[in-house]
Design a protein around this motif. Structure first.
Motif, PDB file in Angstrom:
ATOM      1  N   ASN A 110     -42.149 -15.878  83.949  1.00 54.25           N
ATOM      2  CA  ASN A 110     -42.241 -15.505  85.356  1.00 54.25           C
ATOM      3  C   ASN A 110     -43.433 -14.630  85.674  1.00 54.25           C
ATOM      4  N   ALA A 111     -44.375 -14.522  84.782  1.00 51.18           N
ATOM      5  CA  ALA A 111     -45.554 -13.687  85.043  1.00 51.18           C
ATOM      6  C   ALA A 111     -46.304 -14.239  86.242  1.00 51.18           C
ATOM      7  N   SER A 113     -45.230 -14.598  89.328  1.00 52.92           N
ATOM      8  CA  SER A 113     -44.458 -15.233  90.394  1.00 52.92           C
ATOM      9  C   SER A 113     -43.694 -14.181  91.183  1.00 52.92           C
ATOM     10  N   ALA A 114     -43.289 -14.557  92.356  1.00 47.95           N
ATOM     11  CA  ALA A 114     -42.560 -13.645  93.235  1.00 47.95           C
ATOM     12  C   ALA A 114     -41.159 -13.403  92.680  1.00 47.95           C
ATOM     13  N   PRO A 115     -40.571 -12.247  92.978  1.00 45.67           N
ATOM     14  CA  PRO A 115     -39.207 -11.993  92.500  1.00 45.67           C
ATOM     15  C   PRO A 115     -38.219 -12.980  93.120  1.00 45.67           C
ATOM     16  N   ARG A 116     -37.244 -13.367  92.344  1.00 45.04           N
ATOM     17  CA  ARG A 116     -36.257 -14.352  92.791  1.00 45.04           C
ATOM     18  C   ARG A 116     -34.975 -13.631  93.192  1.00 45.04           C
ATOM     19  N   ARG A 130     -31.974 -22.861  83.635  1.00 42.90           N
ATOM     20  CA  ARG A 130     -32.423 -23.476  84.892  1.00 42.90           C
ATOM     21  C   ARG A 130     -33.925 -23.762  84.858  1.00 42.90           C
ATOM     22  N   LYS A 131     -34.685 -22.853  84.277  1.00 41.42           N
ATOM     23  CA  LYS A 131     -36.137 -23.065  84.152  1.00 41.42           C
ATOM     24  C   LYS A 131     -36.407 -24.292  83.278  1.00 41.42           C
ATOM     25  N   PHE A 132     -35.633 -24.423  82.203  1.00 40.90           N
ATOM     26  CA  PHE A 132     -35.756 -25.588  81.321  1.00 40.90           C
ATOM     27  C   PHE A 132     -35.403 -26.870  82.074  1.00 40.90           C
ATOM     28  N   ASP A 133     -34.368 -26.804  82.918  1.00 37.51           N
ATOM     29  CA  ASP A 133     -33.973 -27.981  83.697  1.00 37.51           C
ATOM     30  C   ASP A 133     -35.081 -28.428  84.645  1.00 37.51           C
ATOM     31  N   MET A 134     -35.768 -27.470  85.240  1.00 37.13           N
ATOM     32  CA  MET A 134     -36.766 -27.799  86.251  1.00 37.13           C
ATOM     33  C   MET A 134     -38.145 -28.093  85.669  1.00 37.13           C
ATOM     34  N   THR A 135     -38.308 -27.945  84.369  1.00 36.10           N
ATOM     35  CA  THR A 135     -39.588 -28.237  83.743  1.00 36.10           C
ATOM     36  C   THR A 135     -39.623 -29.721  83.399  1.00 36.10           C
TER      37      THR A 135
END
Length: 197
Positions: A110-111, A113-116, A130-135
């Motif tokens: 997340n370097a 990127s805006a805070p989620r 979730r990050k793995f799913d969206m990659t």
């Protein structure tokens, strides 16, 4: 001002390409004899169809069986993935990953990127999954268990993150295997909304 076109007389050469016309049926380019061979083929197939009688086949359809749902398919995939007793070197390495390494991995991902804010109530492990799913570089995430997707990406040499495997192995023994192995996109695409009338 656009440059002037040179005429054939000005250069001394005659144009080598004729003007194309796109109207009328006489301008179609076909191979010589193509119509004759196609006509012969059509006559042969029509005469063969007239001579044959249609064959009657009795077909029985089982209605009792339901198509497997996405949840059932993912449960089956995770059970198949758990069958081998020997662990791979990647699994051994993933079991050694500590929570601090997971936090460092997440910060690196997340370097810049805006805070989620919408993920405040989500655990670190779920954020990593979730990050793995969206990659998209590891292949499609719909209809396949996360562990199976990770293993497929590893076999194909796509170098999936070992941290994802660590999270999957840590949560593999949990009670709710579906939520761990099923991607977020799978949940969204397979959800059914109820419309109130």
């Amino acid at each position: 001002m656009p440059p002037r076109r040179r005429s054939a007389g000005a250069t001394g050469k005659s144009p080598s390409q004729s003007t194309l016309a796109f109207h009328g049926a006489s301008n179609k380019v076909t191979k010589p004899g193509a119509r004759a061979t196609n006509a012969k083929k059509n006559l042969l197939t029509e005469s063969a169809k007239k001579d044959e009688k249609p064959e009657v086949v009795d077909v029985k359809v089982k209605v009792e069986e339901e198509a497997p749902t996405a949840e059932a398919a993912i449960i089956e995939q995770t059970e198949q993935a758990q069958e081998p007793a020997q662990s791979t070197p990647e699994e051994d390495e993933a079991r050694l990953v500590k929570p601090k390494q997971l936090q460092a991995y997440w910060k690196k991902q997340n370097a810049g990127s805006a805070p989620r804010y919408h993920q405040d109530d989500v655990s670190l492990e779920e954020k990593i999954l979730r990050k793995f799913d969206m990659t998209g570089q590891f292949g499609p995430c719909v209809g396949i268990a996360r562990l199976k997707r990770w293993n497929r990406a590893q076999r194909l040499g796509l170098n999936p993150p070992i941290e994802v495997l660590a999270v999957l192995l840590q949560e593999q023994d949990s009670k709710d295997k579906i939520s761990v192995q099923r991607s977020v996109m799978d949940d969204i695409l397979n959800s059914r909304s109820e419309i109130e009338a």
